[in-house]
Design an enzyme around this catalytic site. Structure first.
Site, PDB file in Angstrom:
ATOM      1  N   HIS A  99      37.357 -20.925  25.088  1.00 35.61           N
ATOM      2  CA  HIS A  99      38.295 -19.809  25.250  1.00 35.61           C
ATOM      3  C   HIS A  99      39.673 -20.432  25.459  1.00 35.61           C
ATOM      4  O   HIS A  99      39.777 -21.537  25.999  1.00 35.61           O
ATOM      5  CB  HIS A  99      38.005 -18.985  26.509  1.00 35.61           C
ATOM      6  CG  HIS A  99      36.642 -18.387  26.604  1.00 35.61           C
ATOM      7  ND1 HIS A  99      35.554 -19.094  27.027  1.00 35.61           N
ATOM      8  CD2 HIS A  99      36.219 -17.126  26.393  1.00 35.61           C
ATOM      9  CE1 HIS A  99      34.493 -18.288  27.045  1.00 35.61           C
ATOM     10  NE2 HIS A  99      34.867 -17.093  26.663  1.00 35.61           N
ATOM     11  N   ASP A 102      40.247 -21.801  28.902  1.00 37.86           N
ATOM     12  CA  ASP A 102      39.416 -22.949  29.324  1.00 37.86           C
ATOM     13  C   ASP A 102      40.194 -24.244  29.165  1.00 37.86           C
ATOM     14  O   ASP A 102      40.031 -25.182  29.944  1.00 37.86           O
ATOM     15  CB  ASP A 102      38.164 -23.109  28.442  1.00 37.86           C
ATOM     16  CG  ASP A 102      37.290 -21.890  28.414  1.00 37.86           C
ATOM     17  OD1 ASP A 102      37.331 -21.114  29.380  1.00 37.86           O
ATOM     18  OD2 ASP A 102      36.553 -21.719  27.415  1.00 37.86           O
TER      19      ASP A 102
HETATM   20  C1  XUL Z   1      29.658 -13.987  28.291  1.00 39.80           C
HETATM   21  C2  XUL Z   1      29.622 -14.840  27.102  1.00 39.80           C
HETATM   22  C3  XUL Z   1      30.909 -15.460  26.704  1.00 39.80           C
HETATM   23  C4  XUL Z   1      31.118 -15.515  25.225  1.00 39.80           C
HETATM   24  C5  XUL Z   1      32.495 -15.973  24.822  1.00 39.80           C
HETATM   25  O1  XUL Z   1      28.442 -13.439  28.648  1.00 39.80           O
HETATM   26  O2  XUL Z   1      28.583 -15.058  26.514  1.00 39.80           O
HETATM   27  O3  XUL Z   1      30.974 -16.726  27.259  1.00 39.80           O
HETATM   28  O4  XUL Z   1      30.184 -16.342  24.608  1.00 39.80           O
HETATM   29  O5  XUL Z   1      33.488 -15.227  25.397  1.00 39.80           O
END
Ligand code: XUL
Ligand code: CO
Length: 440
Positions: A99, A102
């Site tokens: 993300h 992150d």
């Molecule tokens: C949350 C989840 C996230 C997504 C990316 O449950 O799975 O980490 O994969 O935002």
């Protein structure tokens, strides 16, 4: 500077090895039906769980011991990048995912945040070039900051919609810069807490508008990666709009987005929706919508998203069965959206956890390929539906009959005979294939 000095590159040593820091089943070079394990499995490391999470939960503080935590701010972000590339190299995985928040700290404005992001993206790019690592997908975190309290693209607040658009715009630019093979949308808070205060129609329409703008912008900048929606039924909201694959698919068709998106299917999200993981993969596959996988598992005794590393061989086998039937994952991969347990706080545990997941999927792959080679399930299913390939059944599937003819046929039918579905026999066969694959 090394962050994992005590760890050497993880090698395949085979199933009788006693070395915990070795692969027992995952042999990246082993060829299965013409492709190497590495090419089929396309493993990825989730940046957030592995390099940023501290093990805190609603009842207690962080527990993780991470030797990059001696830094802060941009220095911490840079140390994490260095640690991450050392980790990928030592674990021998080809992909990673992140993300935006992150990898770089948020500033006091989006302008400042983007400046931080740009600097870290360049550092990541340099590391990707020298290591050969590839970005499976990136995404925008639109759920952590308080501004997203009522959602992002489905927020009640137009300013938040605009802010979210700006974040995804930047995310797509980053995806292009780093050659991300996919771009993921997980609707972190795209849902509602209660219908008492919710205009569902406006929220869904806005989400449709948001995705169209994302598609348009990707075209404008020439970003050609695959767009993926990651369904999840609940948590953090009571009801998430991307509930499961079937709901997501109906949404995509309603807003004419079905040709631009596929699904990123997460095992723990499937079980939260009351489905098996293989159900979600299957549903996506038969509709041509299987894009990528977040490989993890939930705890059947707990009702939330525990994001455990996948060690269940049965599920891994049935998941790989779907993936092989799909002809592979295309631009997708198996991203370990999984975190070490709070008690597994040493850095070494990050290796043990990924090794466990990679070995489980390697066994699953072998068992699934054998099931396919021997047409164990396919043969049974073909026979089970064989009435549709002859006589009246053929007319039904070819669309050459109608209620009048079917009534005429049924009125004269004296006996209808069915055959056993053999559920238990088939389950025993799957066990046999798993045990054989693991024993080889
Ligand atoms: C949350 C989840 C996230 C997504 C990316 O449950 O799975 O980490 O994969 O935002
Ligand atoms: Co996920």
């Amino acid at each position: 500077m090394s962050y994992f000095t005590a760890i050497n590159r993880i090698k395949y040593e085979g199933k009788s090895s006693k070395n915990p820091l070795s692969f027992k089943y995952y042999n990246p070079e082993e060829v299965i039906a013409g492709k190497t394990m590495e090419e089929i499995l396309r493993f990825g490391v989730a940046y957030w769980h592995t390099f940023t999470m501290d093990g805190s939960d609603p009842f207690g503080n962080g527990t993780m011991i991470r030797n990059w935590d001696r830094y802060s701010g941009m220095d911490l972000a840079k140390a994490r990048v260095e640690a991450s590339f050392e980790f990928y190299e030592k674990l021998n995985v080809p992909y990673f995912c992140f993300h935006d928040i992150d990898i770089a700290p948020e500033g006091n404005s989006l302008r400042e945040t983007n400046k931080n992001l740009d600097e870290i993206v360049q550092l990541i790019k340099t590391n990707m070039e020298s290591s050969g690592m590839k970005l499976l997908w990136n995404t925008a975190n639109m759920f952590t900051h308080p501004r997203f309290v009522h959602g992002a693209a489905t927020s009640v607040n137009a300013d938040v919609f605009a802010y979210s658009a700006a974040k995804v715009k930047k995310g797509l630019e980053v995806a292009k810069e780093l050659g991300a093979e996919n771009y993921v949308f997980w609707g972190g808070r795209e849902g509602y807490e209660t219908l008492l205060n919710t205009n569902m129609k406006l929220e869904l329409d806005n989400l449709g508008r948001f995705f169209h703008m994302a598609v348009d912008y990707a075209k404008e900048i020439g970003y050609t990666g695959q767009f993926l929606i990651e369904p999840k039924p609940k948590e953090p909201t009571t009801h998430q709009y991307d509930f499961d694959v079937a709901t997501g698919l109906a949404f995509l068709h309603t807003y004419d987005l079905q040709d631009q998106f596929k699904f990123n299917i997460e095992a723990n999200h499937a079980t939260l929706a009351g489905h098996t993981f293989e159900h979600e993969l299957h549903y996506a596959r038969v509709h041509g919508m299987l894009g990528s996988v977040d490989a993890n598992q939930g705890d059947p005794l707990l009702g939330w998203d525990t994001d455990e590393f996948p060690t269940d061989l049965y599920t891994a086998t049935l998941a790989m069965y779907e993936i092989l039937k799909n002809g592979g994952l295309g631009s997708g991969g198996l991203n370990f959206d999984a975190k070490v347990r709070r008690g597994s706080f040493e850095q070494e545990d990050l290796f043990h956890a990924h090794i466990a997941g990679m070995d489980s999927y390697a066994v699953g792959l072998k068992a699934a390929q054998k099931l396919l080679n021997d047409r164990v399930l396919e043969g049974f299913i073909e026979e089970r539906y064989s009435s549709f390939s002859r006589d009246i059944g053929k007319e039904i599937t070819e669309g050459t009959t109608n209620f009048h003819e079917l009534e005429k046929y049924a009125l004269d039918l004296r006996t209808v005979s069915n055959q056993s579905g053999r559920t238990e026999r088939l389950k025993a066969l799957v066990n046999q294939y798993i045990l054989t694959a693991a024993a080889e």
